[in-house]
Design a protein around this motif. Structure first.
Motif, short mmCIF file in Angstrom:
data_model
loop_
_atom_site.label_atom_id
_atom_site.label_comp_id
_atom_site.label_asym_id
_atom_site.label_seq_id
_atom_site.Cartn_x
_atom_site.Cartn_y
_atom_site.Cartn_z
N GLY A 6 0.93 -1.24 -0.23
CA GLY A 6 -0.22 -0.17 0.23
C GLY A 6 1.12 1.27 0.07
N PRO A 7 0.18 2.26 0.56
CA PRO A 7 1.09 3.81 -0.06
C PRO A 7 1.81 3.62 1.16
CG PRO A 7 -0.92 4.26 0.73
CD PRO A 7 -1.02 2.36 0.85
N THR A 8 3.11 4.94 0.75
CA THR A 8 3.99 5.05 2.38
C THR A 8 3.01 6.01 2.92
OG1 THR A 8 6.26 4.43 0.87
CG2 THR A 8 6.41 5.93 3.34
N CYS A 9 2.86 5.63 4.25
CA CYS A 9 2.61 7.07 4.77
C CYS A 9 3.15 7.66 5.68
CB CYS A 9 1.00 6.19 4.81
SG CYS A 9 0.29 4.74 5.74
N ASN A 10 2.67 7.86 7.18
CA ASN A 10 2.71 8.11 8.60
C ASN A 10 2.14 8.07 9.66
OD1 ASN A 10 3.98 10.33 10.16
ND2 ASN A 10 1.89 11.02 10.11
N LEU A 11 2.52 8.02 10.38
CA LEU A 11 1.57 7.26 11.83
C LEU A 11 2.18 8.09 12.50
CD1 LEU A 11 0.42 4.93 13.12
CD2 LEU A 11 2.58 3.94 13.69
N MET A 12 1.03 8.36 13.27
CA MET A 12 1.27 8.95 14.49
C MET A 12 1.16 8.78 15.69
SD MET A 12 1.35 12.04 13.49
CE MET A 12 1.17 13.10 14.70
N VAL A 13 2.21 8.58 17.07
CA VAL A 13 1.92 7.97 17.50
C VAL A 13 2.11 9.34 19.13
CG1 VAL A 13 3.19 6.16 19.07
CG2 VAL A 13 3.94 6.34 16.18
N ALA A 14 1.51 8.45 20.12
CA ALA A 14 0.78 9.04 21.05
C ALA A 14 1.41 7.86 22.49
CB ALA A 14 0.17 10.02 21.41
N VAL A 15 1.73 8.48 23.47
CA VAL A 15 3.24 7.56 24.36
C VAL A 15 3.16 8.33 25.35
CG1 VAL A 15 5.28 6.01 25.56
CG2 VAL A 15 5.03 6.01 23.03
N ASP A 16 2.46 7.23 26.64
CA ASP A 16 2.46 8.25 27.87
C ASP A 16 4.34 8.18 28.82
OD1 ASP A 16 0.80 9.49 30.60
OD2 ASP A 16 2.26 7.01 30.78
N ASP A 17 4.27 8.80 29.10
CA ASP A 17 5.97 9.50 29.57
C ASP A 17 6.10 8.31 30.63
OD1 ASP A 17 8.83 11.12 28.78
OD2 ASP A 17 8.08 11.04 31.65
N SER A 18 4.89 8.05 32.40
CA SER A 18 5.35 7.32 33.16
C SER A 18 5.61 5.96 33.32
CB SER A 18 4.71 7.97 34.14
OG SER A 18 2.88 7.65 33.73
N THR A 19 4.29 5.91 31.95
CA THR A 19 4.12 3.93 31.76
C THR A 19 5.15 3.58 29.78
OG1 THR A 19 2.19 4.63 30.60
CG2 THR A 19 2.43 4.48 32.90
N SER A 20 5.93 4.54 29.53
CA SER A 20 5.95 3.93 28.16
C SER A 20 4.42 3.15 27.25
CB SER A 20 7.89 3.46 28.13
OG SER A 20 7.99 3.69 28.64
N GLN A 21 2.80 3.71 27.89
CA GLN A 21 2.78 2.79 26.80
C GLN A 21 2.26 3.72 26.13
OE1 GLN A 21 -0.84 1.64 29.35
NE2 GLN A 21 -0.08 0.08 31.25
N ILE A 22 1.34 2.82 24.82
CA ILE A 22 0.78 3.44 23.70
C ILE A 22 -0.55 3.80 24.29
CG2 ILE A 22 0.58 3.63 21.33
CD1 ILE A 22 2.67 0.86 20.90
N GLN A 23 -0.53 5.30 23.93
CA GLN A 23 -2.17 5.43 23.76
C GLN A 23 -3.07 5.91 23.07
OE1 GLN A 23 -2.42 6.32 27.29
NE2 GLN A 23 -0.94 5.15 27.42
N VAL A 24 -2.41 6.29 21.45
CA VAL A 24 -2.67 6.62 20.10
C VAL A 24 -1.71 6.36 19.41
CG1 VAL A 24 -3.99 7.92 19.00
CG2 VAL A 24 -4.48 8.61 21.60
N LEU A 25 -2.32 5.18 18.52
CA LEU A 25 -1.28 4.92 16.98
C LEU A 25 -2.34 5.45 16.05
CD1 LEU A 25 -0.13 0.96 17.43
CD2 LEU A 25 0.64 4.10 17.67
N LYS A 26 -1.90 6.41 15.38
CA LYS A 26 -3.28 6.82 13.96
C LYS A 26 -2.32 7.01 12.84
CE LYS A 26 -6.66 9.13 12.38
NZ LYS A 26 -8.21 8.47 12.41
N PHE A 27 -2.52 6.18 11.32
CA PHE A 27 -2.33 6.12 10.09
C PHE A 27 -3.23 7.18 9.44
CE2 PHE A 27 -0.86 1.85 11.94
CZ PHE A 27 -0.17 1.40 11.16
N THR A 28 -2.25 8.42 8.99
CA THR A 28 -2.59 9.67 7.84
C THR A 28 -1.87 9.32 6.75
OG1 THR A 28 -1.11 10.98 9.57
CG2 THR A 28 -4.02 11.13 10.41
N PRO A 29 -2.32 10.15 5.69
CA PRO A 29 -0.82 10.09 4.33
C PRO A 29 -0.12 10.85 4.63
CG PRO A 29 -4.11 10.86 4.38
CD PRO A 29 -3.73 10.15 5.51
N VAL A 30 0.31 12.01 5.60
CA VAL A 30 1.26 13.16 6.26
C VAL A 30 0.84 13.12 7.29
CG1 VAL A 30 1.05 13.67 3.27
CG2 VAL A 30 0.15 15.26 4.98
N GLU A 31 2.15 13.96 7.15
CA GLU A 31 2.75 14.16 9.24
C GLU A 31 2.37 15.69 9.01
OE1 GLU A 31 6.28 14.93 12.54
OE2 GLU A 31 6.13 13.84 11.38
#
Length: 276
Positions: free
Chosen positions: A65-90
């Motif tokens: 598929g197309p090369t795309c962007n992944l937005m990543v939100a990580v909580d600093d205290s736990t290193s847990q991923i909070q949100v993953l969101k694929f988008t066409p570009v950043e």
């Protein structure tokens, strides 16, 4: 939540579903240009104190598929991923989308940390992203070096290995499919690699009402108005229907994440129509 040892993390039995049986060294590899002797910044103590946010443009679908962007939100205290969101570009819209999703799901963190991407930072003026954070009562901090946001940088590299392999096994080849899979992947990943914060307190504030969230994540553009009360936006010409009592020289065009457009003048919302 238990913290796994490096051996546990590298175990094929524990990591097959997550897409990798690679060595734990991948999770701790130094950032490019980072001095090996430099110490990582101390973790925040409570969940919701700080969210690290970044985009990663990559061949996530390995040519399927197309090369795309992944937005990543990580909580600093736990290193847990909070949100993953694929988008066409950043870009600004991608940052709006991921924070809109974050606030609705988790509430408002104390602070969010980004780099100096043009979608969220300007050296000369306040950006729409910073304005949105102000409106929601969230502090927007900017990292001046990659190591300042090392947790999300390392997470990007980890996902480029593990998430890519997991999506390959399932034949995922589009942004839409990847975003659906991401919700399940986050739960499995956090269960395996997440850690407990030092404090048991949750420092998130409640999310505002939906209308306030939508208003915060609205793109705003200023345009000049001609004597004929027309203005241009994204290659189209528009005209204001009802002439305000007072003269109008500029309008603010607001576009929400659903693509709905409104036009604001000095005294409020204006009626307008497209010139065919």
């Amino acid at each position: 939540m238990p913290v796994l040892s490096p051996c546990d993390m590298a175990s094929p039995a524990k990591s097959t579903w997550l897409g990798s049986n690679a060595s734990h060294r991948l999770l701790r590899r130094p950032i490019a240009n980072e001095r090996v002797s430099s110490q990582p910044r101390k973790r925040m103590t409570a969940y919701g104190d700080l969210i690290q946010l970044d985009g990663s443009y990559h061949d996530w679908f390995e040519g399927r598929g197309p090369t795309c962007n992944l937005m990543v939100a990580v909580d600093d205290s736990t290193s847990q991923i909070q949100v993953l969101k694929f988008t066409p570009v950043e870009n600004r819209r991608a940052y709006f989308q991921v924070m809109d999703q974050y606030v609705r799901a988790h509430g408002r963190p104390i602070r969010v940390l980004t780099d100096r991407h043009t979608g969220v930072w300007s050296g000369s003026s306040k950006t729409d992203f910073t304005r949105a954070m102000d409106q929601l009562g969230i502090i927007h901090s900017v990292a001046m070096s990659p190591q300042s946001k090392g947790r999300v940088e390392r997470m990007n590299r980890t996902l480029q290995d593990r998430l890519v392999k997991a999506m390959r096994l399932r034949g995922i080849s589009s942004i839409e499919e990847a975003n659906r899979f991401a919700q399940l992947y986050i739960k499995r990943f956090n269960r395996t690699f997440g850690r407990s914060p030092q404090s048991s307190e949750n420092h998130h504030r409640p999310a505002p009402v939906v209308h306030e969230i939508e208003l915060a994540f609205t793109e705003r553009h200023r345009r000049r108005v001609t004597r004929e009360l027309s203005f241009s936006f994204r290659g189209e010409q528009y005209v204001i229907r009802r002439v305000p009592r007072m003269g109008i020289r500029t309008v603010e065009i607001c576009v929400n994440l659903s693509g709905e457009m409104s036009v604001m003048g000095p005294s409020g919302r204006l009626e307008f129509e497209l010139i065919e």
